[in-house]
Design a protein around this motif. Structure first.
Motif, PDB file in Angstrom:
ATOM      1  N   HIS A   1     -14.488   6.321  -2.476  1.00 60.64           N
ATOM      2  CA  HIS A   1     -13.719   7.179  -1.580  1.00 60.64           C
ATOM      3  C   HIS A   1     -12.532   6.453  -0.963  1.00 60.64           C
ATOM      4  O   HIS A   1     -11.636   7.085  -0.398  1.00 60.64           O
ATOM      5  CB  HIS A   1     -14.620   7.713  -0.458  1.00 60.64           C
ATOM      6  CG  HIS A   1     -15.173   6.623   0.420  1.00 60.64           C
ATOM      7  ND1 HIS A   1     -16.232   5.833   0.027  1.00 60.64           N
ATOM      8  CD2 HIS A   1     -14.802   6.171   1.660  1.00 60.64           C
ATOM      9  CE1 HIS A   1     -16.502   4.958   0.991  1.00 60.64           C
ATOM     10  NE2 HIS A   1     -15.646   5.143   1.982  1.00 60.64           N
ATOM     11  N   VAL A   2     -12.510   5.129  -1.068  1.00 64.12           N
ATOM     12  CA  VAL A   2     -11.391   4.348  -0.541  1.00 64.12           C
ATOM     13  C   VAL A   2     -10.170   4.590  -1.434  1.00 64.12           C
ATOM     14  O   VAL A   2     -10.284   4.520  -2.669  1.00 64.12           O
ATOM     15  CB  VAL A   2     -11.740   2.845  -0.510  1.00 64.12           C
ATOM     16  CG1 VAL A   2     -10.540   2.015  -0.054  1.00 64.12           C
ATOM     17  CG2 VAL A   2     -12.944   2.607   0.388  1.00 64.12           C
TER      18      VAL A   2
ATOM     19  N   ASP B   1      -6.887   8.525  -5.906  1.00 60.85           N
ATOM     20  CA  ASP B   1      -8.314   8.715  -5.674  1.00 60.85           C
ATOM     21  C   ASP B   1      -9.086   8.265  -6.917  1.00 60.85           C
ATOM     22  O   ASP B   1      -8.879   8.784  -8.017  1.00 60.85           O
ATOM     23  CB  ASP B   1      -8.600  10.196  -5.395  1.00 60.85           C
ATOM     24  CG  ASP B   1     -10.028  10.444  -4.910  1.00 60.85           C
ATOM     25  OD1 ASP B   1     -10.934   9.657  -5.276  1.00 60.85           O
ATOM     26  OD2 ASP B   1     -10.239  11.435  -4.191  1.00 60.85           O
TER      27      ASP B   1
ATOM     28  N   ARG C   1      -5.152   1.396  -1.113  1.00 65.73           N
ATOM     29  CA  ARG C   1      -5.766   0.524  -0.102  1.00 65.73           C
ATOM     30  C   ARG C   1      -6.627  -0.544  -0.772  1.00 65.73           C
ATOM     31  O   ARG C   1      -6.621  -1.711  -0.350  1.00 65.73           O
ATOM     32  CB  ARG C   1      -6.616   1.355   0.854  1.00 65.73           C
ATOM     33  CG  ARG C   1      -7.336   0.562   1.919  1.00 65.73           C
ATOM     34  CD  ARG C   1      -6.360  -0.005   2.942  1.00 65.73           C
ATOM     35  NE  ARG C   1      -5.843   1.037   3.813  1.00 65.73           N
ATOM     36  CZ  ARG C   1      -4.899   0.831   4.740  1.00 65.73           C
ATOM     37  NH1 ARG C   1      -4.381  -0.381   4.889  1.00 65.73           N
ATOM     38  NH2 ARG C   1      -4.462   1.823   5.482  1.00 65.73           N
ATOM     39  N   ALA C   2      -7.342  -0.179  -1.813  1.00 61.49           N
ATOM     40  CA  ALA C   2      -8.171  -1.157  -2.526  1.00 61.49           C
ATOM     41  C   ALA C   2      -7.314  -2.240  -3.165  1.00 61.49           C
ATOM     42  O   ALA C   2      -7.640  -3.436  -3.111  1.00 61.49           O
ATOM     43  CB  ALA C   2      -8.999  -0.445  -3.593  1.00 61.49           C
TER      44      ALA C   2
ATOM     45  N   ILE D   1     -11.225  -2.823   6.015  1.00 58.11           N
ATOM     46  CA  ILE D   1     -11.699  -1.575   5.418  1.00 58.11           C
ATOM     47  C   ILE D   1     -13.144  -1.353   5.828  1.00 58.11           C
ATOM     48  O   ILE D   1     -14.024  -2.147   5.476  1.00 58.11           O
ATOM     49  CB  ILE D   1     -11.583  -1.603   3.881  1.00 58.11           C
ATOM     50  CG1 ILE D   1     -10.119  -1.798   3.444  1.00 58.11           C
ATOM     51  CG2 ILE D   1     -12.141  -0.325   3.279  1.00 58.11           C
ATOM     52  CD1 ILE D   1      -9.935  -1.868   1.949  1.00 58.11           C
ATOM     53  N   GLU D   2     -13.354  -0.327   6.607  1.00 60.13           N
ATOM     54  CA  GLU D   2     -14.685   0.061   7.067  1.00 60.13           C
ATOM     55  C   GLU D   2     -15.452  -1.119   7.665  1.00 60.13           C
ATOM     56  O   GLU D   2     -16.611  -1.372   7.335  1.00 60.13           O
ATOM     57  CB  GLU D   2     -15.466   0.691   5.907  1.00 60.13           C
ATOM     58  CG  GLU D   2     -14.822   1.967   5.390  1.00 60.13           C
ATOM     59  CD  GLU D   2     -15.617   2.623   4.272  1.00 60.13           C
ATOM     60  OE1 GLU D   2     -16.622   2.017   3.814  1.00 60.13           O
ATOM     61  OE2 GLU D   2     -15.244   3.732   3.855  1.00 60.13           O
TER      62      GLU D   2
ATOM     63  N   LEU E   1     -18.114   3.291  -2.903  1.00 60.18           N
ATOM     64  CA  LEU E   1     -16.822   2.742  -2.492  1.00 60.18           C
ATOM     65  C   LEU E   1     -15.669   3.425  -3.223  1.00 60.18           C
ATOM     66  O   LEU E   1     -14.549   2.932  -3.213  1.00 60.18           O
ATOM     67  CB  LEU E   1     -16.766   1.231  -2.754  1.00 60.18           C
ATOM     68  CG  LEU E   1     -17.607   0.354  -1.813  1.00 60.18           C
ATOM     69  CD1 LEU E   1     -17.599  -1.092  -2.300  1.00 60.18           C
ATOM     70  CD2 LEU E   1     -17.068   0.420  -0.378  1.00 60.18           C
TER      71      LEU E   1
ATOM     72  N   PHE F   1     -14.389  -1.880  -5.339  1.00 63.53           N
ATOM     73  CA  PHE F   1     -13.845  -0.561  -5.030  1.00 63.53           C
ATOM     74  C   PHE F   1     -13.767   0.265  -6.314  1.00 63.53           C
ATOM     75  O   PHE F   1     -13.364  -0.226  -7.367  1.00 63.53           O
ATOM     76  CB  PHE F   1     -12.455  -0.694  -4.408  1.00 63.53           C
ATOM     77  CG  PHE F   1     -12.462  -1.349  -3.061  1.00 63.53           C
ATOM     78  CD1 PHE F   1     -12.934  -0.682  -1.942  1.00 63.53           C
ATOM     79  CD2 PHE F   1     -11.994  -2.645  -2.900  1.00 63.53           C
ATOM     80  CE1 PHE F   1     -12.942  -1.286  -0.697  1.00 63.53           C
ATOM     81  CE2 PHE F   1     -11.988  -3.260  -1.664  1.00 63.53           C
ATOM     82  CZ  PHE F   1     -12.471  -2.579  -0.552  1.00 63.53           C
TER      83      PHE F   1
ATOM     84  N   CYS G   1     -11.192  -7.803   4.019  1.00 65.05           N
ATOM     85  CA  CYS G   1     -11.135  -7.987   2.567  1.00 65.05           C
ATOM     86  C   CYS G   1      -9.947  -8.865   2.191  1.00 65.05           C
ATOM     87  O   CYS G   1      -8.841  -8.695   2.718  1.00 65.05           O
ATOM     88  CB  CYS G   1     -11.002  -6.639   1.861  1.00 65.05           C
ATOM     89  SG  CYS G   1     -12.269  -5.438   2.333  1.00 65.05           S
TER      90      CYS G   1
ATOM     91  N   ARG H   1       0.832  -1.208   0.000  1.00 57.64           N
ATOM     92  CA  ARG H   1       0.000   0.000   0.000  1.00 57.64           C
ATOM     93  C   ARG H   1       0.862   1.251   0.000  1.00 57.64           C
ATOM     94  O   ARG H   1       0.598   2.208  -0.759  1.00 57.64           O
ATOM     95  CB  ARG H   1      -0.921  -0.005   1.229  1.00 57.64           C
ATOM     96  CG  ARG H   1      -1.923   1.147   1.235  1.00 57.64           C
ATOM     97  CD  ARG H   1      -2.418   1.449   2.637  1.00 57.64           C
ATOM     98  NE  ARG H   1      -1.349   1.884   3.514  1.00 57.64           N
ATOM     99  CZ  ARG H   1      -0.810   3.097   3.499  1.00 57.64           C
ATOM    100  NH1 ARG H   1      -1.234   4.018   2.635  1.00 57.64           N
ATOM    101  NH2 ARG H   1       0.161   3.415   4.327  1.00 57.64           N
TER     102      ARG H   1
END
Length: 414
Positions: free
Chosen positions: A169-170, A139, A174-175, A191-192, A167, A162, A196, A124
């Motif tokens: 905004h992740v 983004d 990270r996705a 994640i939230e 989804l 994602f 995952c 990441r």
């Protein structure tokens, strides 16, 4: 590594396709890394250089990003051992042996095993840094083209898309970290409130995402095929005569590849029925590519070998299928450059600005290092400097053979 080499071959021969400006991108598992880089403007040529280059570079893919031991996970699980050991002893003392055969206590202790061997947080961080460069973005909402990165909700067994509304905004980095979290190798990514894991657990390519968006020509690059060791050995490959001789990792890898690929075949047949107006071009290695299945990704030479194998294999694949591919691609305004496919002198490395022979990489590395030192020295001279204290001269005895060494250096420079 395979996907990047294959994409470079496709980039050369598909006239009318810009891999940095496609209608839609879908990335799953390792393909999520590649798709996120493409949509961020990194060309297939750049990706080839990044994965094999030894020169320091902010985009260089090095094993340390992907194979850092999960020390934090190991320490966390080790801290659970005392409580689990007490619970295991209690389990053994209070339950009848005939009821559980002692296995209940062992299964209780198994909770202390790490859920992943490698830490995926460096992945990441690496991607976040790569996508922070000018002209790139971490983004989903800032991208010129839609990108979907698919992971799997471990607790629910459902896909997580994602980049889709709700989804997006992740962060992309990270996705991708979540999509590449193959159970056993990497720990799940939280994640939230959802754990995952790798998106390939549910489907191999998740092609329906792009097809549902209206894509009419879909190019799928899939490196996950089972190996046919017998055919590879018959064609001259050197190595053990059976997969079991490679040990447990090879057996598990072959099992995983077989399951994944059989599911891919079923999925593609369904897509043909659900989306009759769309054309799918599948690019994947043949089953006898021995070097692809047993390469050492920590070795620069192996990474070069896999990239080149993918490049040449894809060219052969396209050339063999040109009778069916040419009219199919023509319907979508794409031309297959058969003149390039038939040119056997084409070289992956020369095409991306790297040396192709075994001796040249060392020369290229030395030249690159010299240029970097020159740039650093130029920048240092142009920047304000604080006065330095005079240094005492450091005297050394001349080395024997100094003249011959200097003459050799002059010849190498020429």
């Amino acid at each position: 590594m395979y996907e990047i080499g294959a994409l470079r071959a496709l980039d050369e021969v598909l006239e009318g396709v810009d891999f940095n400006d496609l209608e839609s991108y879908v990335g799953v598992s390792g393909g999520a890394v590649v798709a996120a880089c493409l949509v961020n403007g990194m060309t297939p040529s750049q990706l080839v250089r990044a994965i094999v280059s030894k020169a320091p570079d902010e985009e260089a893919f090095v094993p340390g990003h992907f194979f850092m031991p999960a020390y934090g996970e190991m320490v966390k699980r080790l801290a659970m051992m005392p409580a689990l050991a007490v619970g295991s002893l209690w389990e053994a003392a209070t339950r009848r042996r005939a009821e559980h055969g002692g296995m209940g206590a062992l299964l209780h202790l198994a909770r202390a095993l790490p859920v992943g061997l490698f830490d995926n947080e460096p992945i990441r961080r690496f991607l976040a840094h790569t996508f922070s460069a000018p002209g790139r973005s971490d983004d989903f909402r800032s991208l010129r083209r839609p990108l979907t990165v698919v992971a799997t909700d471990l607790d629910a067994g459902v896909p997580i898309r994602f980049g889709a509304p709700g989804l997006d905004h992740v962060p992309i980095s990270r996705a991708v970290q979540a999509s590449t979290a193959l159970p056993g190798l990497y720990p799940p990514v939280r994640i939230e409130g959802r754990d995952c894991v790798d998106g390939v657990l549910l489907r191999t390519v998740h092609a329906s995402i792009a097809l549902e968006q209206g894509v009419k020509l879909l190019i799928c690059v899939n490196p996950i095929v089972p190996t046919d060791l017998g055919r590879a050995l018959a064609q001259g490959a050197k190595g053990p005569r059976a997969l079991i001789d490679h040990g447990l990792p090879a057996v598990l890898a072959q099992t995983f590849r077989t399951l994944i690929h059989s599911r891919l075949d079923v999925g593609l047949r369904r897509y043909a029925t659900r989306f009759p107006d769309a054309d799918i071009v599948l690019i994947e290695p043949t089953r006898d590519e021995y070097a692809l299945f047993f390469s050492n990704v920590f070795s620069f030479s192996s990474r070069r070998a896999v990239c080149e194998l993918a490049y040449r294999s894809t060219r052969r694949n396209l050339l063999a299928r040109r009778a069916t591919l040419e009219p199919l691609l023509r319907r979508h305004g794409v031309r297959l450059r058969t003149d390039i496919l038939e040119d056997e002198s084409r070289d992956l490395w020369a095409g991306v600005g790297l040396a192709s022979d075994s001796s040249a990489p060392a020369i290229t590395s030395r030249l690159t290092a010299a240029l970097m030192r020159l740039e650093s020295e130029t920048a240092r001279r142009q920047s304000p400097r604080r006065p330095r204290r005079p240094r005492r001269p450091h005297l050394t005895r001349p080395r024997r053979g100094g003249r011959a060494t200097e003459a050799g250096a002059r010849r190498a420079a020429r």
